[in-house]
Scaffold this active site. Structure first.
Site, PDB file in Angstrom:
ATOM      1  N   LYS A   1      -5.828 -27.080 101.360  1.00 46.01           N
ATOM      2  CA  LYS A   1      -7.295 -27.108 101.298  1.00 46.01           C
ATOM      3  C   LYS A   1      -7.788 -26.913  99.864  1.00 46.01           C
ATOM      4  O   LYS A   1      -8.663 -27.642  99.401  1.00 46.01           O
ATOM      5  CB  LYS A   1      -7.830 -26.002 102.223  1.00 46.01           C
ATOM      6  CG  LYS A   1      -9.324 -25.922 102.327  1.00 46.01           C
ATOM      7  CD  LYS A   1      -9.771 -25.362 103.676  1.00 46.01           C
ATOM      8  CE  LYS A   1      -9.498 -23.878 103.845  1.00 46.01           C
ATOM      9  NZ  LYS A   1     -10.453 -23.014 103.153  1.00 46.01           N
TER      10      LYS A   1
ATOM     11  N   GLY B   1     -16.591 -21.854 101.657  1.00 48.44           N
ATOM     12  CA  GLY B   1     -16.889 -21.024 100.491  1.00 48.44           C
ATOM     13  C   GLY B   1     -16.358 -21.651  99.216  1.00 48.44           C
ATOM     14  O   GLY B   1     -17.016 -21.644  98.172  1.00 48.44           O
TER      15      GLY B   1
ATOM     16  N   ASP C   1      -5.380 -15.094 102.279  1.00 52.74           N
ATOM     17  CA  ASP C   1      -5.774 -15.846 103.473  1.00 52.74           C
ATOM     18  C   ASP C   1      -4.847 -15.593 104.667  1.00 52.74           C
ATOM     19  O   ASP C   1      -5.109 -16.082 105.764  1.00 52.74           O
ATOM     20  CB  ASP C   1      -5.806 -17.346 103.163  1.00 52.74           C
ATOM     21  CG  ASP C   1      -6.908 -17.677 102.168  1.00 52.74           C
ATOM     22  OD1 ASP C   1      -7.924 -16.960 102.136  1.00 52.74           O
ATOM     23  OD2 ASP C   1      -6.754 -18.646 101.396  1.00 52.74           O
TER      24      ASP C   1
HETATM   25  C1  S3P Z   1      -9.699 -20.237  97.433  1.00 52.95           C
HETATM   26  C2  S3P Z   1      -9.699 -18.943  96.968  1.00 52.95           C
HETATM   27  C3  S3P Z   1      -9.690 -17.773  97.852  1.00 52.95           C
HETATM   28  C4  S3P Z   1      -9.255 -18.130  99.264  1.00 52.95           C
HETATM   29  C5  S3P Z   1      -9.927 -19.375  99.771  1.00 52.95           C
HETATM   30  C6  S3P Z   1      -9.642 -20.550  98.867  1.00 52.95           C
HETATM   31  C7  S3P Z   1      -9.737 -21.339  96.459  1.00 52.95           C
HETATM   32  O1  S3P Z   1     -10.981 -17.221  97.905  1.00 52.95           O
HETATM   33  O2  S3P Z   1      -9.535 -17.060 100.145  1.00 52.95           O
HETATM   34  O3  S3P Z   1      -9.475 -19.670 101.079  1.00 52.95           O
HETATM   35  O4  S3P Z   1      -9.475 -22.498  96.844  1.00 52.95           O
HETATM   36  O5  S3P Z   1     -10.024 -21.068  95.284  1.00 52.95           O
HETATM   37  P1  S3P Z   1     -11.493 -16.150  96.808  1.00 52.95           P
HETATM   38  O6  S3P Z   1     -11.464 -16.790  95.498  1.00 52.95           O
HETATM   39  O7  S3P Z   1     -12.870 -15.806  97.248  1.00 52.95           O
HETATM   40  O8  S3P Z   1     -10.539 -14.990  96.934  1.00 52.95           O
END
Ligand code: S3P
Length: 437
Positions: free
Chosen positions: A26, A99, A320
């Site tokens: 992802k 997010g 995660d």
């Molecule tokens: C991600 C960073 C992580 C992770 C998210 C994907 C990314 O979040 O939990 O599923 O792709 O940069 P955080 O940066 O908020 O820790």
């Protein structure tokens, strides 16, 4: 999108066996769309995650004039428009549940010569955005959010960002990446320092797209004013999706499973270390490189697990994977203690609270702490557990059900499509007991 109505019924199946390849990563898929869109030339992405999150990101760029073709499932051809070629969107840009999509886009959009508005679903609309708004504002961006620092984000046009030396107090690849992406548009140097190293896909991919960047674990720096050159991206299989099967095969007696070409970026594989401390039997075979990322085939066999104190140093590298780790802990002999993981409270759901409630509903003894949980291994019973629309909670509870004494109904599972389309079919194929109820 979660409609709260979709549920699974899960129960022990047969010992897990066979070989499978989980969908594309992802994090890498989001970034491939973003850099491909901002590059000069045509980028072909192979192994693209056909998830709702990553598709939402592709739609956002299409809404800003980027032509993206889908020649085959899991493949995209992105006709880059160059760093300054995005067009002003005519409507709000919908990041869905993602997010990563919203925070990284905030960085990209902070430096555009047009206004934009980023919106998300009910879960994303509750998630904290100050963590990106603050450093981007220090670079000169103007971003309005709701009173609590939550979406929608209204991003004002700005053609005069300034580089920043940003010392982050949260270990977050999303925050780091938002600042670095804004740094592409900023005058002078942008530098990010992190309290603990986080996944470095943005840095690696910027380098692959020809942008001069210096990076080492926990630190990255670049200067504005260069160009991105299109390049092909080969997306590895997502370690976080593989994690559910690593744990399912570890805890179901008689299992032996092979997971093919799993992304093994060391900033993602903390769970392997934690599981091995618990006694898991996981072998890495044929380690190799794919599209600049380490990958390996993972062979996992059932093994009796015992509880551990999860070393805090592993937390960012398995952030995660805690919902799944909680399930491993629930089946293990003895107590598992998780600390230093308060970030779990601001994910797609409050993952400490939702897992505590979900496992407690199945008879597991679990105590929440502000930054983790204490889990006593033991028996799991059947019942009803709510995923609260969080994809990783739903899949973790399905794994827990493989050790339950009676069937488990898992509520609100539609969002599994954000990160793992086809989960139920793959899980069934290797022997897990699960069906769309
Ligand atoms: C991600 C960073 C992580 C992770 C998210 C994907 C990314 O979040 O939990 O599923 O792709 O940069 P955080 O940066 O908020 O820790």
């Amino acid at each position: 999108m979660s409609n709260g109505m979709t549920e699974w019924c899960a129960a022990p199946g047969r010992p897990l066996s066979g070989s499978l390849r989980v969908p594309g990563d992802k994090s890498v898929s989001h970034r491939a769309v973003m850099l491909g869109a901002l590059a000069e030339g045509t980028t072909r992405v192979r192994g693209f995650l056909e998830g709702e999150d990553t598709r939402a990101t592709a739609r956002v760029f299409q809404a800003m004039g980027v032509r993206i073709e889908t020649p085959n499932a899991s493949e995209r051809i992105i006709h880059g428009v160059g760093l300054h070629g995005l067009r002003a969107p005519v409507a709000e840009l919908d990041c869905g549940n993602a997010g990563t999509g919203m925070r990284l886009l905030a960085g990209v959009l902070a430096g555009q010569a047009f206004d934009s508005v980023l919106v998300g679903d009910a879960s994303l609309s509750k998630r904290p955005m100050r963590r990106v708004i603050d450093p981007l504002s220090a670079m000169g961006a103007r971003i309005d959010a709701e009173a609590g620092g939550t979406p929608p984000l209204r991003i004002h046009s700005n053609s005069a960002l300034q580089g920043i030396d940003f010392k982050s107090n949260i270990a977050s690849a999303q925050v780091k990446s938002a600042v670095l992406l804004a740094g592409l548009y900023a005058a002078g140097e942008t530098r990010v320092r992190e309290p603990h190293p986080t996944r470095d896909y943005t840095e690696r991919m910027l380098a692959a797209f020809g942008w001069p960047i210096e990076f080492a674990p926990g630190e990255a720096r670049l200067r504005g004013g260069h160009a991105l050159r299109a390049t092909d991206v080969d997306v590895p299989a997502d370690f976080s999706s593989a994690a559910f099967f690593l744990i399912a095969a570890s805890v179901v007696p008689g299992s032996e499973l092979r997971l093919e070409a799993v992304g093994m970026n060391p900033r993602r594989t903390g769970l392997l270390s934690a599981l091995r401390l618990m006694g898991a039997d996981i072998r890495e075979e044929a380690p190799r490189e794919q599209g600049g990322e380490p990958v390996a085939d993972l062979v996992v066999r059932h093994a009796p697990l015992h509880g551990i104190e999860v070393p805090e140093v592993l937390v960012p590298d398995m952030i995660d994977e805690f919902p799944a780790l909680f399930v491993a802990a629930a089946t293990a002999r003895g107590r598992t203690v998780v600390r230093g993981a308060a970030e779990l409270r601001v994910k797609e759901s409050d993952r400490i609270a939702t897992m505590a409630a979900g496992l407690a509903a199945l008879g597991v003894e679990i105590t929440e702490t502000p930054d983790g949980a204490i889990i006593e291994g033991g028996a799991i019973r059947g019942g009803r557990a709510d995923s609260h629309g969080d994809h990783r909670i739903a899949m973790s509870l399905a794994v827990a059900a493989q050790r339950a004494s009676d069937p488990v109904v898992i509520d609100d599972v539609a969002n599994v499509a954000t990160s793992f389309p086809g989960f139920v079919e793959l899980a069934k194929g290797i022997g897990m007991g699960i069906s769309d109820a």
